[in-house]
Design a protein around this motif. Sequence first.
Motif, PDB file in Angstrom:
ATOM      1  N   ALA A 114       0.430 -28.854  -7.612  1.00  0.00           N
ATOM      2  CA  ALA A 114       0.206 -28.679  -9.055  1.00  0.00           C
ATOM      3  C   ALA A 114      -1.287 -28.684  -9.380  1.00  0.00           C
ATOM      4  CB  ALA A 114       0.935 -29.785  -9.818  1.00  0.00           C
ATOM      5  N   VAL A 115      -2.039 -29.655  -8.869  1.00  0.00           N
ATOM      6  CA  VAL A 115      -3.435 -29.795  -9.326  1.00  0.00           C
ATOM      7  C   VAL A 115      -4.362 -28.737  -8.716  1.00  0.00           C
ATOM      8  CG1 VAL A 115      -3.219 -32.271  -9.810  1.00  0.00           C
ATOM      9  CG2 VAL A 115      -4.173 -31.532  -7.598  1.00  0.00           C
ATOM     10  N   ARG A 116      -3.932 -28.113  -7.629  1.00  0.00           N
ATOM     11  CA  ARG A 116      -4.836 -27.125  -7.011  1.00  0.00           C
ATOM     12  C   ARG A 116      -5.093 -25.929  -7.934  1.00  0.00           C
ATOM     13  NH1 ARG A 116      -2.520 -22.729  -4.328  1.00  0.00           N
ATOM     14  NH2 ARG A 116      -0.284 -22.808  -3.994  1.00  0.00           N
ATOM     15  N   HIS A 117      -4.264 -25.775  -8.971  1.00  0.00           N
ATOM     16  CA  HIS A 117      -4.461 -24.672  -9.912  1.00  0.00           C
ATOM     17  C   HIS A 117      -5.365 -25.047 -11.087  1.00  0.00           C
ATOM     18  CE1 HIS A 117      -1.443 -22.377  -7.763  1.00  0.00           C
ATOM     19  NE2 HIS A 117      -0.657 -23.438  -7.786  1.00  0.00           N
ATOM     20  N   LEU A 118      -5.767 -26.311 -11.180  1.00  0.00           N
ATOM     21  CA  LEU A 118      -6.626 -26.724 -12.309  1.00  0.00           C
ATOM     22  C   LEU A 118      -8.011 -26.101 -12.155  1.00  0.00           C
ATOM     23  CD1 LEU A 118      -5.867 -30.576 -12.518  1.00  0.00           C
ATOM     24  CD2 LEU A 118      -5.275 -28.852 -14.256  1.00  0.00           C
ATOM     25  N   GLU A 119      -8.480 -25.444 -13.200  1.00  0.00           N
ATOM     26  CA  GLU A 119      -9.762 -24.724 -13.076  1.00  0.00           C
ATOM     27  C   GLU A 119     -10.960 -25.634 -12.927  1.00  0.00           C
ATOM     28  OE1 GLU A 119     -10.405 -21.726 -15.988  1.00  0.00           O
ATOM     29  OE2 GLU A 119      -8.693 -20.560 -15.248  1.00  0.00           O
ATOM     30  N   GLY A 120     -10.920 -26.775 -13.635  1.00  0.00           N
ATOM     31  CA  GLY A 120     -12.107 -27.639 -13.643  1.00  0.00           C
ATOM     32  C   GLY A 120     -12.036 -28.784 -12.650  1.00  0.00           C
ATOM     33  N   LEU A 121     -11.107 -28.708 -11.682  1.00  0.00           N
ATOM     34  CA  LEU A 121     -10.908 -29.847 -10.775  1.00  0.00           C
ATOM     35  C   LEU A 121     -12.109 -30.041  -9.851  1.00  0.00           C
ATOM     36  CD1 LEU A 121      -8.934 -32.046  -9.763  1.00  0.00           C
ATOM     37  CD2 LEU A 121      -8.127 -30.403  -8.063  1.00  0.00           C
ATOM     38  N   ARG A 122     -12.672 -31.273  -9.846  1.00  0.00           N
ATOM     39  CA  ARG A 122     -13.848 -31.559  -9.020  1.00  0.00           C
ATOM     40  C   ARG A 122     -13.494 -32.321  -7.737  1.00  0.00           C
ATOM     41  NH1 ARG A 122     -18.119 -28.896 -10.055  1.00  0.00           N
ATOM     42  NH2 ARG A 122     -19.062 -30.417  -8.645  1.00  0.00           N
ATOM     43  N   HIS A 123     -12.588 -33.330  -7.857  1.00  0.00           N
ATOM     44  CA  HIS A 123     -12.445 -34.241  -6.728  1.00  0.00           C
ATOM     45  C   HIS A 123     -11.112 -34.998  -6.823  1.00  0.00           C
ATOM     46  CE1 HIS A 123     -14.626 -37.754  -4.375  1.00  0.00           C
ATOM     47  NE2 HIS A 123     -13.728 -37.135  -3.624  1.00  0.00           N
ATOM     48  N   ILE A 124     -10.463 -35.155  -5.684  1.00  0.00           N
ATOM     49  CA  ILE A 124      -9.223 -35.959  -5.613  1.00  0.00           C
ATOM     50  C   ILE A 124      -9.490 -37.150  -4.698  1.00  0.00           C
ATOM     51  CG2 ILE A 124      -6.803 -36.006  -4.877  1.00  0.00           C
ATOM     52  CD1 ILE A 124      -6.890 -32.868  -5.121  1.00  0.00           C
ATOM     53  N   VAL A 125      -9.300 -38.357  -5.231  1.00  0.00           N
ATOM     54  CA  VAL A 125      -9.376 -39.568  -4.400  1.00  0.00           C
ATOM     55  C   VAL A 125      -7.948 -40.110  -4.304  1.00  0.00           C
ATOM     56  CG1 VAL A 125     -10.211 -41.952  -4.291  1.00  0.00           C
ATOM     57  CG2 VAL A 125     -11.754 -40.126  -5.007  1.00  0.00           C
ATOM     58  N   TYR A 126      -7.499 -40.402  -3.101  1.00  0.00           N
ATOM     59  CA  TYR A 126      -6.117 -40.883  -2.953  1.00  0.00           C
ATOM     60  C   TYR A 126      -6.068 -42.135  -2.079  1.00  0.00           C
ATOM     61  CZ  TYR A 126      -6.307 -38.756   1.673  1.00  0.00           C
ATOM     62  OH  TYR A 126      -6.680 -38.449   2.964  1.00  0.00           O
ATOM     63  N   ALA A 127      -5.014 -42.920  -2.298  1.00  0.00           N
ATOM     64  CA  ALA A 127      -4.859 -44.186  -1.561  1.00  0.00           C
ATOM     65  C   ALA A 127      -4.169 -43.954  -0.235  1.00  0.00           C
ATOM     66  CB  ALA A 127      -4.028 -45.162  -2.390  1.00  0.00           C
ATOM     67  N   SER A 128      -4.863 -44.351   0.837  1.00  0.00           N
ATOM     68  CA  SER A 128      -4.185 -44.503   2.117  1.00  0.00           C
ATOM     69  C   SER A 128      -4.105 -46.014   2.364  1.00  0.00           C
ATOM     70  CB  SER A 128      -4.937 -43.760   3.227  1.00  0.00           C
ATOM     71  OG  SER A 128      -4.212 -43.899   4.440  1.00  0.00           O
ATOM     72  N   SER A 129      -4.000 -46.410   3.613  1.00  0.00           N
ATOM     73  CA  SER A 129      -3.756 -47.833   3.863  1.00  0.00           C
ATOM     74  C   SER A 129      -4.283 -48.251   5.226  1.00  0.00           C
ATOM     75  CB  SER A 129      -2.251 -48.082   3.808  1.00  0.00           C
ATOM     76  OG  SER A 129      -1.942 -49.355   4.326  1.00  0.00           O
ATOM     77  N   SER A 130      -4.653 -49.521   5.325  1.00  0.00           N
ATOM     78  CA  SER A 130      -5.025 -50.091   6.626  1.00  0.00           C
ATOM     79  C   SER A 130      -3.852 -50.016   7.602  1.00  0.00           C
ATOM     80  CB  SER A 130      -5.433 -51.561   6.455  1.00  0.00           C
ATOM     81  OG  SER A 130      -4.364 -52.299   5.907  1.00  0.00           O
ATOM     82  N   SER A 131      -2.628 -49.861   7.069  1.00  0.00           N
ATOM     83  CA  SER A 131      -1.440 -49.803   7.940  1.00  0.00           C
ATOM     84  C   SER A 131      -1.511 -48.653   8.930  1.00  0.00           C
ATOM     85  CB  SER A 131      -0.172 -49.613   7.109  1.00  0.00           C
ATOM     86  OG  SER A 131      -0.033 -50.649   6.216  1.00  0.00           O
ATOM     87  N   VAL A 132      -2.311 -47.618   8.633  1.00  0.00           N
ATOM     88  CA  VAL A 132      -2.360 -46.481   9.565  1.00  0.00           C
ATOM     89  C   VAL A 132      -2.929 -46.903  10.926  1.00  0.00           C
ATOM     90  CG1 VAL A 132      -2.545 -44.749   7.726  1.00  0.00           C
ATOM     91  CG2 VAL A 132      -4.623 -45.567   8.859  1.00  0.00           C
ATOM     92  N   VAL A 156       3.608 -44.449   8.636  1.00  0.00           N
ATOM     93  CA  VAL A 156       3.823 -43.022   8.949  1.00  0.00           C
ATOM     94  C   VAL A 156       3.567 -42.175   7.703  1.00  0.00           C
ATOM     95  CG1 VAL A 156       5.563 -41.294   9.601  1.00  0.00           C
ATOM     96  CG2 VAL A 156       5.490 -43.490  10.791  1.00  0.00           C
ATOM     97  N   THR A 157       4.107 -42.619   6.557  1.00  0.00           N
ATOM     98  CA  THR A 157       3.963 -41.798   5.340  1.00  0.00           C
ATOM     99  C   THR A 157       2.526 -41.810   4.834  1.00  0.00           C
ATOM    100  OG1 THR A 157       4.631 -43.603   3.832  1.00  0.00           O
ATOM    101  CG2 THR A 157       6.376 -42.157   4.668  1.00  0.00           C
ATOM    102  N   LYS A 158       1.801 -42.917   5.047  1.00  0.00           N
ATOM    103  CA  LYS A 158       0.400 -42.963   4.602  1.00  0.00           C
ATOM    104  C   LYS A 158      -0.462 -42.055   5.481  1.00  0.00           C
ATOM    105  CE  LYS A 158       0.391 -45.115   0.925  1.00  0.00           C
ATOM    106  NZ  LYS A 158      -0.184 -44.495  -0.271  1.00  0.00           N
ATOM    107  N   ARG A 159      -0.178 -42.030   6.767  1.00  0.00           N
ATOM    108  CA  ARG A 159      -0.902 -41.118   7.664  1.00  0.00           C
ATOM    109  C   ARG A 159      -0.535 -39.664   7.324  1.00  0.00           C
ATOM    110  NH1 ARG A 159      -5.278 -39.438   9.660  1.00  0.00           N
ATOM    111  NH2 ARG A 159      -5.165 -38.460  11.702  1.00  0.00           N
ATOM    112  N   ALA A 160       0.729 -39.429   6.998  1.00  0.00           N
ATOM    113  CA  ALA A 160       1.143 -38.075   6.592  1.00  0.00           C
ATOM    114  C   ALA A 160       0.352 -37.642   5.363  1.00  0.00           C
ATOM    115  CB  ALA A 160       2.643 -38.047   6.305  1.00  0.00           C
ATOM    116  N   GLY A 161       0.081 -38.578   4.456  1.00  0.00           N
ATOM    117  CA  GLY A 161      -0.714 -38.262   3.263  1.00  0.00           C
ATOM    118  C   GLY A 161      -2.118 -37.818   3.638  1.00  0.00           C
ATOM    119  N   GLU A 162      -2.714 -38.488   4.617  1.00  0.00           N
ATOM    120  CA  GLU A 162      -4.069 -38.105   5.055  1.00  0.00           C
ATOM    121  C   GLU A 162      -4.062 -36.704   5.659  1.00  0.00           C
ATOM    122  OE1 GLU A 162      -5.706 -42.616   6.208  1.00  0.00           O
ATOM    123  OE2 GLU A 162      -5.315 -41.182   7.810  1.00  0.00           O
ATOM    124  N   LEU A 163      -3.038 -36.422   6.465  1.00  0.00           N
ATOM    125  CA  LEU A 163      -2.975 -35.107   7.122  1.00  0.00           C
ATOM    126  C   LEU A 163      -2.684 -34.012   6.097  1.00  0.00           C
ATOM    127  CD1 LEU A 163      -0.954 -36.188  10.310  1.00  0.00           C
ATOM    128  CD2 LEU A 163      -3.422 -35.786  10.142  1.00  0.00           C
TER     129      LEU A 163
END
Length: 326
Positions: A114-132, A156-163
């Motif tokens: 969804a957000v990849r279509h935003l025209e003014g998008l500058r940066h996405i910061v997302y939460a991963s975890s030490s669990s990886v 597994v799901t947090k690492r999947a988020g990073e990938l």
Amino acid sequence: MKVFVTGVAGFVGYHVAGQLLAGGHQVVGLDSLNDYYSVRLKTDRLARLTTEAGFSFHKGDLSCRTTVDGVLQAHPDITHVVHLAAQAGVRHSLADPCAYITANITGHVVLLEAVRHLEGLRHIVYASSSSVYGLNEVMPFRESDAVDRPGSFYAVTKRAGELTAHAYAHLYGLRQTGLRFFTAYGPWGRPDMAYYTFARSIMNGTPLTLYAGAGLARDFTYIDDIVSGVLAALGNEPEPGDSRIFNLGCDAPTPVRRLVSLLEEALGRKALIEERNRPLSDVEATWSSHEAITDLTGWRPEVPIEEGIGRFVAWFRAYEAGLADS
Ligand SMILES: NC(=O)c1ccc[n+]([C@@H]2O[C@H](COP(=O)([O-])OP(=O)(O)OC[C@H]3O[C@@H](n4cnc5c(N)ncnc54)[C@H](O)[C@@H]3O)[C@@H](O)[C@H]2O)c1
């Protein structure tokens, strides 16, 4: 900045949104208000945010594309995303692994689509975890370490988020920063986490479960330090197509027995302790190197565990007393 914060009624989301609003930014929040833990705590956090100018809230599920598109249609001028919504909790991922696929994998992909279509998008910061870092034994954990030995499905799901973030940065030129949080704690914290359940047990005079092993330790990171790290990362944009990952932890592992002693001191009561074997999903220790994010942004953790637990207990006493009265 106009920042889309997912998981805004959660522990970290509430604090990040509050700090953004205090800095004069606009926050568009999304949360499903699910009942993994007290919905009352989530709505109490939200009630404090809704008094702030510049805040708008949408209740809905991130894994539903129509919901996310609806939010973005109402706010096409979003410039930044802080993605924190997730099914959290290591142990719960043994009980309900599919909830982690929906929230952490489907939800993350729907958000990026969804957000990849935003025209003014500058940066996405997302939460991963030490669990990886999973079953890794070399300490402290560094971002350059291999992370292919997860100890839980949550990891597994947090690492999947990073990938996933890496692939989307490469394919669509998005700027992305993943942060591996190390055991965030503090006021308005999560009642499913050990420091909170221990505090409740000590307060109520009921036994708490301590997993045997003198080496059991966590790199506890005070919530204000987590928030300042998120904001430092958010303000430091990578090149288009770059997907970076940083640890966000204290570089100071605390034995869990020491955590119990600090809670006993702050609450003025002794804990009743029951020892059990450590579940396989819980790693023995976590320890973060934070050199990489310090080199890039100058961020450093500032609140030592002694002070942080004192602040948590002051809030905990007041909040729990309010619940008892209501
Ligand atoms: N707190 C920690 O110690 C810690 C450590 C490592 C990583 N993290 C990560 O940091 C992020 C924030 O964690 P937190 O401690 O604030 O957790 P939290 O559970 O308090 O917050 C997550 C919020 O996301 C919401 N949510 C869950 N699924 C959703 C969905 N499908 N759609 C919309 N909203 C949904 C929940 O209702 C909740 O309010 C999570 O991604 C978590 O995995 C937290």
